[in-house]
Write an enzyme that holds these catalytic residues in place. Structure first.
Site, short mmCIF file in Angstrom:
data_model
loop_
_atom_site.label_atom_id
_atom_site.label_comp_id
_atom_site.label_asym_id
_atom_site.label_seq_id
_atom_site.Cartn_x
_atom_site.Cartn_y
_atom_site.Cartn_z
N SER A 3 -4.92 -4.68 8.09
CA SER A 3 -4.24 -3.44 7.74
C SER A 3 -2.77 -3.70 7.37
O SER A 3 -2.49 -4.54 6.53
CB SER A 3 -4.39 -2.48 8.92
N LYS A 29 -1.25 -6.72 4.88
CA LYS A 29 -0.21 -6.72 3.84
C LYS A 29 0.76 -7.86 4.19
O LYS A 29 1.23 -8.61 3.34
CB LYS A 29 0.56 -5.39 3.81
N TRP A 43 -9.53 4.75 2.02
CA TRP A 43 -8.06 4.87 2.04
C TRP A 43 -7.41 3.57 1.53
O TRP A 43 -6.35 3.57 0.92
CB TRP A 43 -7.63 5.16 3.48
N HIS A 86 -12.50 0.96 8.86
CA HIS A 86 -11.25 0.21 8.95
C HIS A 86 -11.17 -0.45 10.33
O HIS A 86 -10.91 0.22 11.33
CB HIS A 86 -10.13 1.24 8.78
#
Ligand code: GTR
Length: 433
Positions: free
Chosen positions: A267, A271, A358, A413
């Site tokens: 998540s 990044k 998302w 997720h």
């Protein structure tokens, strides 16, 4: 008490402001037909229009200008590495995980001075072995949340509240031990011959918007500076910088082979692992788990979380220059396929989850697909095979034979054993001697 109160008001005010601003952000889109018209920046054309024809052109001209653009416009520029890192063993158990592992925690100094800043790394490594390859990662809930091993220290730093899990008054309680263990299959990792090294990300920079007064940023202000410049590092870049400092430390140990470290993150920390891997080529392998917007997903698609939305909800993650691209992604000189390409020719694995719209699973695959030609120019097989496939693979069918790995799995997720199995299969091919 005064400090506590003002802290409380700052956080409450930022939540209130963020709530108001969020109301102004357009509704997310999930429909491919609504993606604004766009063209991805061509990896093989320099910003001034000069074509990139050879691996040398890529290495000496195109990649440096891409990295410069990501640093200046998106993640922010980070300071140089300190000249040395100091470390101190905090605890060790030679018979962890039922006797198959050594567990250690070590404090690593990130900044010296009157009130030094340290981060605490937790390492599980196979017993009786030296120089093992490792997965280096940041965690969300403190090292003690990764495993219920009671010997792990309880992190006392600021934590996001989650009363159902025992995070109250922005602190971790004993109840939080092992609460994230399903994401960290330490035993499975050690059984396969790897070490697992992890650090609480808030040790480096607490994850809330306080104008960068806490965490590592303020240690790097120039004399008299009180605010970051628009091209200076946000929190993601700071977390990535911390991962590089962890690698500096691993270089001083015999137990882990620092030339075979895979940097992994989920998540917002996915990044982070991508930015860490692109910025520091000592990372031998890079893994992004459900990293989404600002990670592996293409900004120009605007599916799910958009640039506008992420800059509004999390104003501290990127540098202030990134706000210029709210509703204006086509003006960004780069897009995320170029971040993946900047990691080439080192192996990279991108993972998505089908219910995690998302994070735009398709946009994550397309980054991998559009980075493939760069991997091939640099002499690797990219996504694998003679020609890369244009379509995302079927759910639960991992592409893991090439230098770019990709899967989209069933579910939400999260980080699951399925994800880890693919990462270790991939790492076996690239990191095992
Ligand atoms: C969400 C955010 C995502 C992702 C996620 C996470 O709220 O919109 O970009 O980073 O948090 O880190 O869990």
């Amino acid at each position: 008490m005064r400090r506590c109160l003002s802290h409380f008001f700052t956080i409450t005010l930022s939540i209130w402001t963020a709530g108001n601003l969020l109301a102004q952000v357009p509704k997310p889109i999930y429909n491919e037909a609504k993606i604004p018209p766009h063209e991805l920046p061509d990896p093989f054309v320099q910003f001034d229009g000069t074509p990139v024809k050879t691996a040398t052109d890529w290495r000496t001209k195109r990649r440096p200008e891409i990295m410069e653009a990501f640093a200046r416009e998106m993640y922010g520029r980070s300071p140089k590495a300190p000249s040395h890192v100091t470390s101190k063993l905090v605890n060790r158990d030679k018979n962890a995980l039922g006797g198959k592992a050594v567990r250690e925690e070590i404090d690593i100094t990130l900044a010296d001075g009157e009130s030094p800043l340290t981060m605490r790394i937790l390492i599980f490594r196979p017993k009786g072995k030296e120089n093992v390859p490792a997965f280096l990662t940041l965690n969300f809930g403190g090292n003690h949340s990764v495993s219920s091993d009671p010997g792990i220290s309880l992190n006392k730093n600021w934590m996001r509240n989650r009363s159902d899990r025992g995070y109250v008054d922005n602190k971790a309680t004993e109840k939080t031990r092992g609460t994230a263990a399903s994401r960290w299959p330490a035993e499975m990792i050690v059984d396969r011959g790897y070490a697992l090294a992890t650090i609480y990300y808030g040790d480096i920079d607490p994850d809330f918007d306080d104008g960068f007064k806490n965490g590592i940023h303020a240690y790097h202000y120039d004399k008299g500076q009180e605010k970051l410049r628009p091209d200076q590092w946000g929190s993601i870049a700071a977390w990535a910088w911390g991962l590089s400092r962890a690698l500096d430390f691993l270089e001083t140990t015999k137990s882990v082979d620092a030339s075979r470290v895979a940097v992994f993150g989920h998540s917002r920390l996915g990044k982070t692992s991508l930015w860490a891997g692109a910025s520091d080529d000592r990372f031998a392998l890079v893994i992004s788990n459900d990293s989404g917007c600002g990670g592996a997903a293409l900004n120009r698609r605007r599916i799910g979380e958009s640039v506008t939305r992420i800059n509004t909800s999390f104003p501290h993650w990127f540098c202030d220059n990134f706000v210029k691209y709210n509703h204006n992604e086509n003006a960004l000189p780069v897009d995320q396929h170029l971040l993946i390409a900047a990691i080439a020719p080192r192996p990279v694995y991108i993972a998505s989850a089908i219910e995690d719209q998302w994070a735009d699973p398709k946009g994550e695959f397309l980054s991998a697909r559009n980075a493939d030609p760069v991997y091939r120019l640099l002499g690797t097989d990219g996504l694998g095979g003679k020609k890369p496939q244009d379509e995302s693979p079927a759910v639960d069918h991992a592409l893991k034979t090439g230098t770019i790995g990709y899967h989209v799995r069933t579910g939400k997720h999260d980080v699951t054993d399925y994800d880890w199995t693919q990462y270790m299969d991939f790492a076996d091919r690239h990191l095992k001697k």
